[in-house]
Design an enzyme around this catalytic site. Structure first.
Site, mmCIF file in Angstrom:
data_model
loop_
_atom_site.group_PDB
_atom_site.id
_atom_site.type_symbol
_atom_site.label_atom_id
_atom_site.label_comp_id
_atom_site.label_asym_id
_atom_site.label_seq_id
_atom_site.Cartn_x
_atom_site.Cartn_y
_atom_site.Cartn_z
ATOM 1 N N TRP A 38 -2.696 4.425 15.369
ATOM 2 C CA TRP A 38 -1.390 4.286 14.435
ATOM 3 C C TRP A 38 -1.689 3.930 13.047
ATOM 4 O O TRP A 38 -0.791 3.869 12.454
ATOM 5 C CB TRP A 38 -0.633 3.395 15.161
ATOM 6 C CG TRP A 38 0.102 3.985 16.518
ATOM 7 C CD1 TRP A 38 0.003 5.273 16.930
ATOM 8 C CD2 TRP A 38 1.124 3.371 17.122
ATOM 9 N NE1 TRP A 38 0.772 5.432 17.921
ATOM 10 C CE2 TRP A 38 1.651 4.436 18.229
ATOM 11 C CE3 TRP A 38 1.820 2.263 17.283
ATOM 12 C CZ2 TRP A 38 2.336 4.023 19.256
ATOM 13 C CZ3 TRP A 38 2.837 1.772 18.505
ATOM 14 C CH2 TRP A 38 3.251 2.626 19.098
ATOM 15 N N LYS A 39 -2.949 3.329 12.714
ATOM 16 C CA LYS A 39 -3.234 2.853 11.443
ATOM 17 C C LYS A 39 -2.030 2.071 11.042
ATOM 18 O O LYS A 39 -1.990 1.094 12.219
ATOM 19 C CB LYS A 39 -3.134 4.005 10.472
ATOM 20 C CG LYS A 39 -4.088 5.185 11.013
ATOM 21 C CD LYS A 39 -4.609 6.343 10.192
ATOM 22 C CE LYS A 39 -5.485 7.272 10.570
ATOM 23 N NZ LYS A 39 -5.807 8.690 9.606
ATOM 24 N N HIS A 72 -14.046 3.610 11.443
ATOM 25 C CA HIS A 72 -13.438 4.767 10.951
ATOM 26 C C HIS A 72 -13.638 4.980 9.561
ATOM 27 O O HIS A 72 -13.905 3.968 8.896
ATOM 28 C CB HIS A 72 -11.820 4.335 11.472
ATOM 29 C CG HIS A 72 -10.840 5.405 11.079
ATOM 30 N ND1 HIS A 72 -10.333 5.955 9.689
ATOM 31 C CD2 HIS A 72 -10.363 6.314 11.891
ATOM 32 C CE1 HIS A 72 -9.765 6.916 9.788
ATOM 33 N NE2 HIS A 72 -9.538 7.108 11.046
ATOM 34 N N GLU A 90 -11.683 5.389 7.145
ATOM 35 C CA GLU A 90 -10.790 4.752 6.184
ATOM 36 C C GLU A 90 -11.550 3.126 6.005
ATOM 37 O O GLU A 90 -11.299 2.642 5.010
ATOM 38 C CB GLU A 90 -9.221 4.619 6.791
ATOM 39 C CG GLU A 90 -8.803 5.695 6.565
ATOM 40 C CD GLU A 90 -7.446 6.353 7.497
ATOM 41 O OE1 GLU A 90 -7.331 5.378 8.124
ATOM 42 O OE2 GLU A 90 -7.117 7.583 7.330
ATOM 43 N N SER A 109 -6.222 15.798 11.684
ATOM 44 C CA SER A 109 -5.085 16.679 11.626
ATOM 45 C C SER A 109 -4.658 17.214 13.072
ATOM 46 O O SER A 109 -4.560 18.518 13.194
ATOM 47 C CB SER A 109 -5.219 17.540 10.523
ATOM 48 O OG SER A 109 -4.954 16.998 9.274
ATOM 49 N N GLY A 133 -4.001 10.795 14.514
ATOM 50 C CA GLY A 133 -3.360 9.836 13.507
ATOM 51 C C GLY A 133 -2.052 10.069 13.451
ATOM 52 O O GLY A 133 -1.315 9.653 14.267
ATOM 53 N N GLY A 134 -1.426 10.993 12.403
ATOM 54 C CA GLY A 134 0.001 10.927 12.200
ATOM 55 C C GLY A 134 0.616 11.417 13.349
ATOM 56 O O GLY A 134 2.011 10.861 13.597
HETATM 57 P P1 13P Z 1 -4.597 12.436 11.324
HETATM 58 O O1 13P Z 1 -4.375 13.065 12.594
HETATM 59 O O2 13P Z 1 -3.623 11.852 10.684
HETATM 60 O O3 13P Z 1 -5.214 13.381 10.427
HETATM 61 O O4 13P Z 1 -5.510 11.253 11.135
HETATM 62 C C1 13P Z 1 -7.066 11.546 12.106
HETATM 63 C C2 13P Z 1 -7.537 10.093 12.211
HETATM 64 O O5 13P Z 1 -8.065 9.572 11.281
HETATM 65 C C3 13P Z 1 -7.470 9.289 13.574
HETATM 66 O O6 13P Z 1 -8.375 8.291 13.485
#
Ligand code: 13P
Length: 250
Positions: A10-11, A96, A98, A214, A235-236
């Protein structure tokens, strides 16, 4: 046969109330989904709400990071793996991209965090992946090999048995650009060959390698049709209960 692991990262999204609302909608949609392990990694402040909501269900909760030391101490803003475990987490994302990009994470700290997670009884989901310029200059395998060598291959075979690997090409994260199923499968095959060299055939056959970048309800089937792809780190599209449930139920 590797059981898929469908994980949501979920970031830095959602409040505790939004977390509870998510689970209320999500749990009935995946209540019969025994084909996969399901993991949601919310921000720390939502872990209590997520664990309370998921109690007695088939959904596990994990952290998105943890401190490199496995002992409590004077580290303002940090938390230990033991704290995550005590809060009800069973896993933690480690390394990760990020974290590597914005928070100075290196292969050495990824390894420290992996060890700290293992020490706390958490299953680490260790992320690797190349950046766009690395792919475009034909260095994908070189980058994956270095991340594997310096961040994973220093585990003992016993420790290795507890981890999952997430292949997340950095250029595919949050961009809407997914690796094609073939591209992802090539990278997964390569990572599995590294595991085979380091830990042997049995470990290579057993380790789960997730794809992330994605992943959406409309591309998950093609990805999961690849025998090399053992799950997704989303993620999203994991923020919406209907969307993530349809990914889980690919
Ligand atoms: P997205 O699915 O938003 O591209 O993010 C992928 C991700 O970084 C999962 O850790």
């Amino acid at each position: 046969m590797r059981k898929p692991l469908m994980a949501g990262n979920w970031k830095m999204y959602k409040t505790p109330a939004e977390t509870a609302a998510f689970f209320e909608k999500f749990l009935p949609l995946v209540a019969a989904s025994n084909h996969a392990d399901i993991l949601i990694c919310p921000p720390y402040v939502n872990i209590a709400a997520a664990v309370a909501a998921a109690r007695g269900s088939n959904v596990e909760v994990g952290g998105q990071n943890l401190h490199t030391a496995n002992k409590e101490g004077a580290y303002t803003g940090e938390i230990t793996g033991a704290m995550l475990r005590a809060a009800g987490c069973s896993a933690a994302i480690v390394g990760h991209s990020e974290r590597r990009q914005y928070f100075g994470e290196t292969c050495a700290t990824v390894l420290q965090r992996t060890l700290a997670a293992l020490d706390a009884g958490l299953r680490p989901v260790v992320c690797v992946g190349e950046r766009l310029e690395e792919r475009e200059s034909g260095r994908t395998e070189e980058v994956l090999a270095a991340q594997f060598r310096d961040g994973i291959a220093k585990l003992t075979p016993e420790q290795f048995g507890w981890i999952a690997i997430a292949y997340e090409p950095v250029w595919a994260i949050g961009t809407g650009k997914t690796a094609t199923p073939d591209m992802a499968a090539d990278a997964h095959r390569y990572l599995r060959s590294l595991v085979r060299q380091a830990y042997g055939a049995e470990a290579a056959a057993g380790v789960r390698i997730l794809y992330g970048g994605s992943v959406k309800p409309d591309n998950v089937r093609g990805l999961m049709a690849q025998p090399e792809i053992d799950g997704a780190l989303v993620g999203g599209a994991s923020l919406d209960p209907v969307s993530f449930a349809s990914i889980v139920n690919f």
